[in-house]
Design a protein around this motif. Structure first.
Motif, PDB file in Angstrom:
ATOM      1  N   GLU A  86       0.801  -1.218   0.000  1.00 21.36           N
ATOM      2  CA  GLU A  86       0.000   0.000   0.000  1.00 21.36           C
ATOM      3  C   GLU A  86       0.839   1.275   0.000  1.00 21.36           C
ATOM      4  O   GLU A  86       0.294   2.365  -0.118  1.00 21.36           O
ATOM      5  CB  GLU A  86      -0.947  -0.011   1.208  1.00 21.36           C
ATOM      6  CG  GLU A  86      -1.984  -1.118   1.123  1.00 21.36           C
ATOM      7  CD  GLU A  86      -2.892  -1.200   2.330  1.00 21.36           C
ATOM      8  OE1 GLU A  86      -2.637  -0.498   3.322  1.00 21.36           O
ATOM      9  OE2 GLU A  86      -3.850  -1.975   2.268  1.00 21.36           O
ATOM     10  N   LEU A  87       2.158   1.158   0.126  1.00 23.10           N
ATOM     11  CA  LEU A  87       3.018   2.344   0.082  1.00 23.10           C
ATOM     12  C   LEU A  87       3.811   2.449  -1.212  1.00 23.10           C
ATOM     13  O   LEU A  87       4.066   3.550  -1.691  1.00 23.10           O
ATOM     14  CB  LEU A  87       3.987   2.352   1.261  1.00 23.10           C
ATOM     15  CG  LEU A  87       3.391   2.668   2.627  1.00 23.10           C
ATOM     16  CD1 LEU A  87       4.476   2.658   3.685  1.00 23.10           C
ATOM     17  CD2 LEU A  87       2.683   3.997   2.611  1.00 23.10           C
ATOM     18  N   ALA A 130       7.322  11.464  -4.388  1.00 21.10           N
ATOM     19  CA  ALA A 130       6.536  12.098  -5.453  1.00 21.10           C
ATOM     20  C   ALA A 130       5.197  11.391  -5.623  1.00 21.10           C
ATOM     21  O   ALA A 130       5.102  10.167  -5.450  1.00 21.10           O
ATOM     22  CB  ALA A 130       7.306  12.056  -6.762  1.00 21.10           C
ATOM     23  N   ASP A 131       4.162  12.159  -5.964  1.00 21.91           N
ATOM     24  CA  ASP A 131       2.828  11.595  -6.135  1.00 21.91           C
ATOM     25  C   ASP A 131       2.787  10.512  -7.206  1.00 21.91           C
ATOM     26  O   ASP A 131       2.035   9.547  -7.093  1.00 21.91           O
ATOM     27  CB  ASP A 131       1.828  12.693  -6.498  1.00 21.91           C
ATOM     28  CG  ASP A 131       1.532  13.618  -5.334  1.00 21.91           C
ATOM     29  OD1 ASP A 131       2.015  13.336  -4.211  1.00 21.91           O
ATOM     30  OD2 ASP A 131       0.829  14.626  -5.546  1.00 21.91           O
ATOM     31  N   ALA A 132       3.578  10.649  -8.252  1.00 18.16           N
ATOM     32  CA  ALA A 132       3.577   9.686  -9.345  1.00 18.16           C
ATOM     33  C   ALA A 132       4.079   8.313  -8.904  1.00 18.16           C
ATOM     34  O   ALA A 132       3.746   7.303  -9.532  1.00 18.16           O
ATOM     35  CB  ALA A 132       4.438  10.195 -10.489  1.00 18.16           C
ATOM     36  N   GLU A 148      -3.832   4.254  -2.486  1.00 17.44           N
ATOM     37  CA  GLU A 148      -4.019   4.207  -1.029  1.00 17.44           C
ATOM     38  C   GLU A 148      -3.092   5.199  -0.337  1.00 17.44           C
ATOM     39  O   GLU A 148      -3.496   5.920   0.577  1.00 17.44           O
ATOM     40  CB  GLU A 148      -3.737   2.801  -0.484  1.00 17.44           C
ATOM     41  CG  GLU A 148      -4.621   1.716  -1.070  1.00 17.44           C
ATOM     42  CD  GLU A 148      -4.013   1.055  -2.298  1.00 17.44           C
ATOM     43  OE1 GLU A 148      -2.986   1.548  -2.821  1.00 17.44           O
ATOM     44  OE2 GLU A 148      -4.581   0.045  -2.742  1.00 17.44           O
ATOM     45  N   ALA A 149      -1.846   5.248  -0.778  1.00 16.33           N
ATOM     46  CA  ALA A 149      -0.864   6.151  -0.174  1.00 16.33           C
ATOM     47  C   ALA A 149      -1.160   7.605  -0.549  1.00 16.33           C
ATOM     48  O   ALA A 149      -0.944   8.505   0.263  1.00 16.33           O
ATOM     49  CB  ALA A 149       0.550   5.770  -0.618  1.00 16.33           C
ATOM     50  N   LYS A 153      -1.617  10.686   1.992  1.00 18.70           N
ATOM     51  CA  LYS A 153      -0.830  11.909   1.821  1.00 18.70           C
ATOM     52  C   LYS A 153      -1.745  13.129   1.766  1.00 18.70           C
ATOM     53  O   LYS A 153      -1.456  14.171   2.353  1.00 18.70           O
ATOM     54  CB  LYS A 153       0.010  11.808   0.551  1.00 18.70           C
ATOM     55  CG  LYS A 153       0.970  12.957   0.355  1.00 18.70           C
ATOM     56  CD  LYS A 153       1.860  12.703  -0.841  1.00 18.70           C
ATOM     57  CE  LYS A 153       2.870  13.800  -1.041  1.00 18.70           C
ATOM     58  NZ  LYS A 153       3.786  13.518  -2.147  1.00 18.70           N
ATOM     59  N   ARG A 154      -2.871  12.996   1.090  1.00 18.81           N
ATOM     60  CA  ARG A 154      -3.834  14.098   0.999  1.00 18.81           C
ATOM     61  C   ARG A 154      -4.387  14.445   2.382  1.00 18.81           C
ATOM     62  O   ARG A 154      -4.464  15.615   2.764  1.00 18.81           O
ATOM     63  CB  ARG A 154      -4.971  13.718   0.056  1.00 18.81           C
ATOM     64  CG  ARG A 154      -5.965  14.844  -0.179  1.00 18.81           C
ATOM     65  CD  ARG A 154      -7.208  14.376  -0.917  1.00 18.81           C
ATOM     66  NE  ARG A 154      -7.967  13.394  -0.172  1.00 18.81           N
ATOM     67  CZ  ARG A 154      -8.771  13.688   0.865  1.00 18.81           C
ATOM     68  NH1 ARG A 154      -8.890  14.918   1.285  1.00 18.81           N
ATOM     69  NH2 ARG A 154      -9.448  12.735   1.481  1.00 18.81           N
ATOM     70  N   ARG A 155      -4.746  13.415   3.165  1.00 21.94           N
ATOM     71  CA  ARG A 155      -5.265  13.661   4.520  1.00 21.94           C
ATOM     72  C   ARG A 155      -4.193  14.257   5.422  1.00 21.94           C
ATOM     73  O   ARG A 155      -4.481  15.112   6.264  1.00 21.94           O
ATOM     74  CB  ARG A 155      -5.799  12.365   5.125  1.00 21.94           C
ATOM     75  CG  ARG A 155      -7.096  11.914   4.467  1.00 21.94           C
ATOM     76  CD  ARG A 155      -7.801  10.852   5.233  1.00 21.94           C
ATOM     77  NE  ARG A 155      -6.902   9.848   5.776  1.00 21.94           N
ATOM     78  CZ  ARG A 155      -7.192   8.579   5.961  1.00 21.94           C
ATOM     79  NH1 ARG A 155      -8.387   8.131   5.636  1.00 21.94           N
ATOM     80  NH2 ARG A 155      -6.322   7.742   6.467  1.00 21.94           N
ATOM     81  N   LEU A 156      -2.945  13.836   5.241  1.00 22.57           N
ATOM     82  CA  LEU A 156      -1.838  14.353   6.041  1.00 22.57           C
ATOM     83  C   LEU A 156      -1.600  15.832   5.743  1.00 22.57           C
ATOM     84  O   LEU A 156      -1.451  16.643   6.648  1.00 22.57           O
ATOM     85  CB  LEU A 156      -0.569  13.547   5.769  1.00 22.57           C
ATOM     86  CG  LEU A 156       0.682  13.981   6.503  1.00 22.57           C
ATOM     87  CD1 LEU A 156       0.486  13.851   8.013  1.00 22.57           C
ATOM     88  CD2 LEU A 156       1.878  13.160   6.055  1.00 22.57           C
TER      89      LEU A 156
END
Length: 103
Positions: A6-7, A73-75, A80-81, A85-88
């Motif tokens: 998931e990471l 990097a987002d790419a 899931e990660a 990252k968005r919530r963080l």
């Protein structure tokens, strides 16, 4: 449950068993997935994830889950990660280069 980290997004890969007589038969290479709870100071909770042991070592080396997510990097992140990252980022105030609070 898919056999996927998931990471990092590492999945099952495919190849061949090759015998001494050079005959080939199909096989799979499964990632070494472990269920772990990683602390996230930015989200103020622990996060349960299924990650590969290699990803776990990387998270530990970088300095924790929050540091790993913000530095990657987002790419390179699976969906899931990216959600984590968005919530963080939202919890830290929205800035892309926000760092987690020090304990």
């Amino acid at each position: 449950m898919p056999r996927r980290c998931e990471l990092t997004g590492t999945r099952v890969s495919f190849g061949n068993n090759v015998s001494h007589s050079n005959r080939k038969s199909s096989r799979t290479f499964a990632p070494n997935l472990q269920s772990v709870s990683l602390a996230s100071p930015g989200l103020r909770r622990t996060v349960r994830l299924r990650v590969t042991t290699r990803a776990l070592r990387t998270v530990q080396k970088v300095g924790g889950l929050d540091a790993y997510l913000l530095a990657t990097a987002d790419a390179k992140l699976p969906p899931e990660a990216l959600e984590l990252k968005r919530r963080l980022r939202k919890a830290l105030g929205g800035s892309p280069s926000a760092t987690p609070p020090a304990d």
